[in-house]
Design an enzyme around this catalytic site. Sequence first.
Site, PDB file in Angstrom:
ATOM      1  N   LEU A   1     -16.538  84.885 -14.124  1.00 37.90           N
ATOM      2  CA  LEU A   1     -17.144  86.182 -13.821  1.00 37.90           C
ATOM      3  C   LEU A   1     -16.431  87.296 -14.560  1.00 37.90           C
ATOM      4  CD1 LEU A   1     -17.973  86.105 -10.021  1.00 37.90           C
ATOM      5  CD2 LEU A   1     -19.544  86.423 -11.933  1.00 37.90           C
TER       6      LEU A   1
ATOM      7  N   ASP B   1      -1.412  72.881 -16.330  1.00 41.64           N
ATOM      8  CA  ASP B   1      -2.064  71.559 -16.320  1.00 41.64           C
ATOM      9  C   ASP B   1      -1.749  70.842 -17.633  1.00 41.64           C
ATOM     10  OD1 ASP B   1      -3.310  72.471 -14.053  1.00 41.64           O
ATOM     11  OD2 ASP B   1      -5.279  72.784 -14.989  1.00 41.64           O
TER      12      ASP B   1
ATOM     13  N   CYS C   1     -38.561  70.858 -10.581  1.00 43.46           N
ATOM     14  CA  CYS C   1     -38.193  69.581 -11.191  1.00 43.46           C
ATOM     15  C   CYS C   1     -38.369  68.434 -10.182  1.00 43.46           C
ATOM     16  CB  CYS C   1     -36.776  69.670 -11.763  1.00 43.46           C
ATOM     17  SG  CYS C   1     -36.528  68.506 -13.108  1.00 43.46           S
ATOM     18  N   PHE C   2     -37.310  67.967  -9.559  1.00 38.08           N
ATOM     19  CA  PHE C   2     -37.460  66.903  -8.572  1.00 38.08           C
ATOM     20  C   PHE C   2     -38.376  67.375  -7.431  1.00 38.08           C
ATOM     21  CE2 PHE C   2     -35.396  63.805  -5.517  1.00 38.08           C
ATOM     22  CZ  PHE C   2     -35.777  62.682  -6.222  1.00 38.08           C
TER      23      PHE C   2
ATOM     24  N   GLU D   1     -37.674  56.143 -10.698  1.00 41.29           N
ATOM     25  CA  GLU D   1     -36.242  56.493 -10.633  1.00 41.29           C
ATOM     26  C   GLU D   1     -35.529  55.630  -9.590  1.00 41.29           C
ATOM     27  OE1 GLU D   1     -35.481  60.712 -10.238  1.00 41.29           O
ATOM     28  OE2 GLU D   1     -33.332  60.400 -10.003  1.00 41.29           O
TER      29      GLU D   1
ATOM     30  N   HIS E   1     -36.789  74.093 -15.202  1.00 37.31           N
ATOM     31  CA  HIS E   1     -35.866  74.836 -14.332  1.00 37.31           C
ATOM     32  C   HIS E   1     -35.965  76.331 -14.623  1.00 37.31           C
ATOM     33  CE1 HIS E   1     -33.658  71.514 -12.459  1.00 37.31           C
ATOM     34  NE2 HIS E   1     -33.908  70.859 -13.580  1.00 37.31           N
TER      35      HIS E   1
ATOM     36  N   GLU F   1     -35.031  78.771 -12.957  1.00 37.58           N
ATOM     37  CA  GLU F   1     -33.858  79.538 -12.515  1.00 37.58           C
ATOM     38  C   GLU F   1     -32.852  79.760 -13.650  1.00 37.58           C
ATOM     39  OE1 GLU F   1     -34.542  76.430 -11.791  1.00 37.58           O
ATOM     40  OE2 GLU F   1     -32.772  75.189 -11.414  1.00 37.58           O
TER      41      GLU F   1
HETATM   42  N1  GLN Z   1     -34.324  63.033 -11.048  1.00 33.38           N
HETATM   43  C1  GLN Z   1     -35.455  63.595 -11.684  1.00 33.38           C
HETATM   44  C2  GLN Z   1     -35.572  63.193 -13.147  1.00 33.38           C
HETATM   45  O1  GLN Z   1     -34.615  62.754 -13.739  1.00 33.38           O
HETATM   46  C3  GLN Z   1     -35.460  65.112 -11.567  1.00 33.38           C
HETATM   47  C4  GLN Z   1     -34.317  65.757 -12.280  1.00 33.38           C
HETATM   48  C5  GLN Z   1     -34.103  67.190 -11.854  1.00 33.38           C
HETATM   49  O2  GLN Z   1     -34.542  67.609 -10.798  1.00 33.38           O
HETATM   50  N2  GLN Z   1     -33.383  67.932 -12.646  1.00 33.38           N
HETATM   51  O3  GLN Z   1     -36.608  63.293 -13.733  1.00 33.38           O
END
Ligand code: GLN
Length: 541
Positions: free
Chosen positions: A19, A146, A379-380, A403, A513, A515
């Site tokens: 940040l 580290d 996505c998922f 999957e 995605h 976002e």
């Molecule tokens: N697991 C799902 C895929 O590989 C969705 C991946 C996700 O939500 N980023 O297609």
Amino acid sequence: MSRFIFITGGVVSSLGKGLLAAALGALLQSRGYRVRLRKLDPYINVDPGTMSPYQHGEVYVTEDGAETDLDLGHYERFTGVPARRSDSVTTGRIYSDVIARERHGDYLGATIQVIPHITDAIKAFITNDLDGEDFVLCEIGGTVGDIESLPFLEAIRQLGNELGRERVIYVHVTLVPHLAAAQELKTKPTQHSVKELLSVGIQPDILVCRVDRPLPEGARRKIALFCNVPERAVIPAEDVATIYAVPISYHDQGLDTEVCRHFGLAAGPVALPRWQDIVQRLTKPEGEVTIAVVGKYVGLLDAYKSLSEALVHGGIANTIRVNIEWIDSEVFADPSMLHRLENVSGILVPGGFGERGTEGKLAAARFARERRIPYFGICFGMQMAVVEAARTLANIPGAGSTEFGPCPAPVIGLMTEWMRGNTVELRRADGDLGGTMRLGAYECILKPGSRVREIYGVERISERHRHRFEVNPNYLGTLERCGLLFSGMSVDGLLPEIVEMPGHPWFIGVQFHPELKSRPFDPHHLFRRLRGLICFGACAA
Ligand code: GLN
């Protein structure tokens, strides 16, 4: 010629170096400079793509399809500068490149060593692929001391000599803890941390001290004296109400002024009206909504960093507070728990991997569909909504995703080849897991008359992807006959990218995605419609 700002951290991790880098980048932009932000991570994974979200938080995906650290998300959100593959590197990447070159014979018989070969590779990473930016901000992950970070520190030390101190500044972030028993802020950990940095040859120019209360003048003087920096270069960093207040707070404490002074640049105060406006909207909202996020990694909110920020941005666009109710999808294994979704303004099922918790996600999608509660599947979350519709609306009880292993009706399946622009990309079921998903920006065509076409206001969009599986095109006809509309398709027309449900007040699933591209000054179209989630689209957003 670019100037380099190296940001290190000491005492403890999680001090907010990312940040700080993002905020300082934004402040330098406010002064009219062009910036670039880079992250160097000392761990041995080649990238964070295969790491558990519980280990590392979200994997942030760049336009060009690199899987990177979540701090790159902060960099993009604060500065608006799209990150690239060349802005993120790890020890694993550096070593694998050096070893590949050694195997190729590029070193002509030399013995390959940390100094100079590894440090040279790190320096090349830091200085390559720049476009003449005024400032390059490089954050070194981990904590000084580290073992893993030593080659990185050595490389930035060498750069200080090679480029000259008029082109390099070292900013070190530490913690000044308050000891309740002694009723005192303690400066010793900072002194030790600076000693550690000095032992590798780096004298910090600026110390940023994280404190949970105002830093008294005496403590500031002491830190300056013992750590060999001017008092004005000891910058206290107290917690603030929202992360979007961080640039204002650092400016008030003189951070960017000190950086400019170091480089001999004009260092007067600057106005930050854009930042003040968003802080005002966030701290004085005119209403609120509650969105249930039904996911798998809700125990570590960093796993959904960009998502929670995008929801905040939706709030900024509408001057409303967005409350997020994080719900572990496994609780819906018990259907009586679904009552938790009754009074929310919207249900969001985010991205995810693996079978655990999927029955709960399916139940949440069904609940949203049947109760006509706004649903947003990412996505998922899109894939789950499609499986749910296939099972209940299309009456295909064996519908599922490959999957989780072979299934009788693979409505979600592995795609082995697809187009990226004019090139074919290939994937094998038994291939490596690292870097082999459909990653980065792909264009998508929106159908006229669809809800998403109206929301985006354009026909062709580009969004970032990170997934291995796709909606199986063989089922599109069956699913559309049951009330789904595949309103966004890949440019070649083969891959479904967006699904919506025309008869439902707000039901949208996206394979990408969104976002990742939302920013506080430019909230993503889909997240802007949060107000739409409360009143079913009747209010303009
Ligand atoms: N697991 C799902 C895929 O590989 C969705 C991946 C996700 O939500 N980023 O297609």
